[in-house]
Design a protein around this motif. Sequence first.
Motif, PDB file in Angstrom:
ATOM      1  N   GLN A  82    -104.473 102.083 -32.653  1.00 43.53           N
ATOM      2  CA  GLN A  82    -103.343 101.643 -33.315  1.00 43.53           C
ATOM      3  C   GLN A  82    -103.397 100.194 -33.636  1.00 43.53           C
ATOM      4  N   THR A  83    -104.187  99.537 -32.830  1.00 44.98           N
ATOM      5  CA  THR A  83    -104.298  97.984 -33.406  1.00 44.98           C
ATOM      6  C   THR A  83    -105.208  97.994 -34.479  1.00 44.98           C
ATOM      7  N   SER A 138    -105.526 107.032 -23.498  1.00 41.11           N
ATOM      8  CA  SER A 138    -104.407 105.967 -23.886  1.00 41.11           C
ATOM      9  C   SER A 138    -104.926 104.825 -24.257  1.00 41.11           C
ATOM     10  N   GLN A 139    -106.087 104.278 -23.726  1.00 40.27           N
ATOM     11  CA  GLN A 139    -106.788 103.019 -24.179  1.00 40.27           C
ATOM     12  C   GLN A 139    -107.172 103.238 -25.645  1.00 40.27           C
ATOM     13  N   ASN A 172    -106.068 105.347 -27.857  1.00 40.04           N
ATOM     14  CA  ASN A 172    -105.118 105.341 -28.816  1.00 40.04           C
ATOM     15  C   ASN A 172    -104.459 104.073 -29.047  1.00 40.04           C
ATOM     16  N   ARG A 173    -104.472 103.072 -28.163  1.00 38.00           N
ATOM     17  CA  ARG A 173    -104.150 101.646 -28.433  1.00 38.00           C
ATOM     18  C   ARG A 173    -105.008 100.909 -29.089  1.00 38.00           C
ATOM     19  N   SER A 174    -106.364 101.329 -29.145  1.00 40.41           N
ATOM     20  CA  SER A 174    -107.149 100.498 -29.822  1.00 40.41           C
ATOM     21  C   SER A 174    -107.093 101.118 -31.103  1.00 40.41           C
TER      22      SER A 174
END
Length: 414
Positions: A214-215, A207-208, A210-212
């Motif tokens: 995405q950013t 999850s972390q 994927n967020r990175s």
Amino acid sequence: MDKVIPRKSKKIRYLTIGIGAFLVLATVVFFSFNKKRSLNVKGDELIVKKVEMAFFEDFMVFQAKVEPLNVMLVNVTEGGSVKEIFVENGATVVKGQPLARLYNPNTELNYLTQETAIIEQINNLNTGKLNIRNQELNLNKDLVLIEHDYNDAKRLFDMNSKLFDKDVISKNDWNTFKEGLRFQEERKRTIQQSIQKEKQTNQLQISQINRSIQTMEMSLDILRNNKKNFLIIAPESGRLTSFQPVLGKTFQAGESIGRLDSKQGYKLKAEVDEFYLEKMREGLKGEIEYQGKILDVVVTKVIPEVKGGHFSIELNFDPKEKIILQDGLSFGVKLILSERNKILVLPKGNFNQETAGKWIFVVNGNKAERRTIKLGRENPSYYEVLGGVKEGESVITSSYLDYKDVEELSISSQ
């Protein structure tokens, strides 16, 4: 017998003569100082007007220039030199239409370097995510083997349980099968718990990641959009003005390269003398003459900052009037400052330059005497009279430059 007459004292005689001379001199001085300073002037050199009761309208007249009602600046987002020009000044453009293209090799190289670095980081994060998935896969494989061993142990236990009941196998053998099943059960439970915790940890890490990712992808999109900023486009539809790019000319980021008139109407902008600052307010109404018609205007903005003795105001046209104008046209605006009332007024003239409105020459026959007056409001035609002269009296309104220290004028007809 003769009488002896005593001689008068010389001191008394001199004293009498001195007193007489002093009195004569004092009389001359007294009449000199009290005599009005007068001057002979020709009547045809003077402008004489009457003080009268008239309708007074406190208004002012000034020049104002036409500007678009809504103007949008076309700014340079990324600085660079002009490489291509697609439209000319004064052209009508639509929203999104290319206007010009800039070029900056250093900035473009920097963008390329940043883009490469971001893509490399995204690939590294995807590799890390793949490694986590592989770890989960290996654990699942181990769990399959353990479940196979457990099933074998369970099958042997069940089969030998019947044999033990029939006293076919010994108790020691039976205990061996029972211990083997217990071990496989404990082993299976431990691995399942371990896999469950590992999956929870892996899900958090993924999850972390994927967020990175995405950013970073958002940063990559912004970076790629910034590369498009070298192409200057019209932010809105309208007429392009003040657009003067030259091939090779360099513009800095944030610098304006033109303006867009959205053609939604017009306004007037004027510089007004600071004398009227206290009288000026939003909502004051005025009028202009255009093509033989009188158009109404109203003050919509007052900018009280004084520069060079003037401040700025903006006026809007009556929205009911449909007019077509051009930037830069100039109009004389008559702005009404008060209601129209009948009061005592004095026609304007050059006399006020020397007197500052404190005194004036009042004509009486062939004489004109200096008199103190008090003036109030003014408009381009009249001064409001607050005191000093009465209705019907004649006053000199021409310049007093040659006789501002004179108290009385003798007016001759020749």
